[in-house]
Design a protein around this motif. Structure first.
Motif, mmCIF file in Angstrom:
data_model
loop_
_atom_site.group_PDB
_atom_site.id
_atom_site.type_symbol
_atom_site.label_atom_id
_atom_site.label_comp_id
_atom_site.label_asym_id
_atom_site.label_seq_id
_atom_site.Cartn_x
_atom_site.Cartn_y
_atom_site.Cartn_z
ATOM 1 N N ILE A 41 0.777 -1.255 0.068
ATOM 2 C CA ILE A 41 -0.088 -0.046 0.040
ATOM 3 C C ILE A 41 0.929 1.270 0.025
ATOM 4 N N SER A 42 0.795 2.188 -1.098
ATOM 5 C CA SER A 42 1.323 3.164 -0.827
ATOM 6 C C SER A 42 0.502 4.570 -0.977
ATOM 7 N N VAL A 43 1.116 5.453 -0.065
ATOM 8 C CA VAL A 43 0.514 7.099 0.331
ATOM 9 C C VAL A 43 1.429 7.814 -0.093
ATOM 10 N N LEU A 44 0.855 9.043 -0.585
ATOM 11 C CA LEU A 44 1.559 10.511 -0.689
ATOM 12 C C LEU A 44 0.633 11.397 -0.371
ATOM 13 N N ASP A 45 0.817 12.318 0.737
ATOM 14 C CA ASP A 45 -0.074 12.956 1.104
ATOM 15 C C ASP A 45 -0.388 14.212 0.111
ATOM 16 N N GLN A 46 -1.183 15.211 0.242
ATOM 17 C CA GLN A 46 -1.524 16.038 -0.674
ATOM 18 C C GLN A 46 -0.338 17.209 -0.746
ATOM 19 N N ASP A 47 0.336 17.323 0.211
ATOM 20 C CA ASP A 47 1.418 18.256 0.173
ATOM 21 C C ASP A 47 2.645 17.853 -0.108
ATOM 22 N N ARG A 48 2.749 16.353 -0.428
ATOM 23 C CA ARG A 48 3.937 15.887 -0.934
ATOM 24 C C ARG A 48 5.008 15.670 -0.046
ATOM 25 N N VAL A 49 4.698 15.654 1.224
ATOM 26 C CA VAL A 49 5.592 15.581 2.502
ATOM 27 C C VAL A 49 5.884 14.301 3.007
ATOM 28 N N VAL A 50 4.592 13.555 2.914
ATOM 29 C CA VAL A 50 4.748 12.164 3.585
ATOM 30 C C VAL A 50 4.620 11.327 2.627
ATOM 31 N N ALA A 51 5.495 10.407 2.468
ATOM 32 C CA ALA A 51 5.479 8.994 1.551
ATOM 33 C C ALA A 51 5.305 7.773 2.545
ATOM 34 N N VAL A 52 4.450 6.912 2.236
ATOM 35 C CA VAL A 52 4.567 5.770 3.118
ATOM 36 C C VAL A 52 4.171 4.541 2.182
ATOM 37 N N LYS A 53 5.158 3.529 2.277
ATOM 38 C CA LYS A 53 4.974 2.237 1.817
ATOM 39 C C LYS A 53 4.737 1.189 2.649
ATOM 40 N N VAL A 54 3.558 0.567 2.683
ATOM 41 C CA VAL A 54 3.508 -0.666 3.682
ATOM 42 C C VAL A 54 3.495 -2.092 2.859
ATOM 43 N N ASP A 55 4.424 -2.834 3.153
ATOM 44 C CA ASP A 55 4.583 -4.284 2.561
ATOM 45 C C ASP A 55 3.514 -5.300 3.154
ATOM 46 N N LEU A 56 2.673 -5.854 2.825
ATOM 47 C CA LEU A 56 1.859 -6.758 3.705
ATOM 48 C C LEU A 56 2.226 -8.069 3.312
ATOM 49 N N CYS A 57 2.957 -8.621 4.230
ATOM 50 C CA CYS A 57 3.600 -10.061 4.234
ATOM 51 C C CYS A 57 2.798 -10.968 5.116
ATOM 52 N N GLY A 58 2.775 -12.380 4.749
ATOM 53 C CA GLY A 58 2.332 -13.295 5.546
ATOM 54 C C GLY A 58 0.560 -13.349 5.578
ATOM 55 N N LEU A 59 0.062 -12.976 4.295
ATOM 56 C CA LEU A 59 -1.086 -13.105 4.213
ATOM 57 C C LEU A 59 -1.707 -14.487 4.286
ATOM 58 N N ARG A 60 -2.786 -14.674 4.744
ATOM 59 C CA ARG A 60 -3.305 -16.199 4.607
ATOM 60 C C ARG A 60 -3.287 -16.600 3.134
ATOM 61 N N GLU A 61 -3.829 -15.867 2.598
ATOM 62 C CA GLU A 61 -4.040 -16.102 0.806
ATOM 63 C C GLU A 61 -3.522 -15.197 -0.013
ATOM 64 N N TYR A 62 -2.517 -15.560 -0.888
ATOM 65 C CA TYR A 62 -2.346 -14.162 -2.006
ATOM 66 C C TYR A 62 -1.934 -15.034 -3.238
ATOM 67 N N VAL A 63 -2.798 -14.677 -4.295
ATOM 68 C CA VAL A 63 -2.405 -14.929 -5.544
ATOM 69 C C VAL A 63 -2.763 -13.940 -6.474
ATOM 70 N N CYS A 64 -1.731 -13.529 -7.187
ATOM 71 C CA CYS A 64 -1.693 -12.537 -8.458
ATOM 72 C C CYS A 64 -1.309 -13.071 -9.757
ATOM 73 N N THR A 65 -2.235 -12.947 -10.682
ATOM 74 C CA THR A 65 -1.857 -13.546 -12.173
ATOM 75 C C THR A 65 -1.279 -12.404 -12.743
ATOM 76 N N GLU A 66 -1.648 -11.254 -12.570
ATOM 77 C CA GLU A 66 -1.109 -9.777 -13.291
ATOM 78 C C GLU A 66 -1.316 -8.586 -12.208
ATOM 79 N N GLY A 67 -0.044 -8.142 -12.277
ATOM 80 C CA GLY A 67 -0.018 -6.652 -11.525
ATOM 81 C C GLY A 67 -1.161 -5.613 -11.639
ATOM 82 N N VAL A 68 -1.870 -5.313 -10.538
ATOM 83 C CA VAL A 68 -2.698 -4.347 -10.609
ATOM 84 C C VAL A 68 -2.784 -3.168 -9.543
#
Length: 122
Positions: A41-68
């Motif tokens: 999950i990535s976030v850039l606030d309106q003022d472009r001051v805060v950038a956050v990236k959250v990597d979610l590891c260890g999900l119970r199930e995760y399947v991705c056939t095409e990046g979205v």
């Protein structure tokens, strides 16, 4: 998993609710980036001051056939998750037929609720 899914991710709903609670204080719009091997999950606030990236590891199930990438208004998402308790699961998925819609499925032993969020990313 349905063969029509581009992405399917499932975990405890409280994890997503707590992440959304924090992110809604930083920005109004967030991007859910579903990559072949992880969800972040990535976030850039309106003022472009805060950038956050959250990597979610260890999900119970995760399947991705095409990046979205799906952009959502975080305040609405948090409101939808406000009733989530410790015994709820949340499944998120994107289908080939509707690649701009993030579907949420709240799962509890007594009920299942489906929600569709339209992407704000163009």
């Amino acid at each position: 998993m349905n063969s029509n899914y581009l992405v399917y991710a499932k975990n405890d709903a409280l994890v997503f609710k707590n992440i959304c609670r924090i992110l809604k204080e930083l920005a109004t719009d967030v991007n859910f980036n579903f990559n072949l091997d992880e969800l972040n999950i990535s976030v850039l606030d309106q003022d472009r001051v805060v950038a956050v990236k959250v990597d979610l590891c260890g999900l119970r199930e995760y399947v991705c056939t095409e990046g979205v990438t799906i952009g959502v208004y975080i305040h609405y998402l948090y409101k939808m998750l406000s009733a989530v308790g410790p015994d709820h699961e949340l499944a998120m998925y994107v289908t080939r037929d509707e690649p701009k819609i993030l579907h949420l499925e709240l799962i509890h032993k007594s009920a299942k609720v489906d929600i569709a969020l339209y992407s704000i990313v163009t």
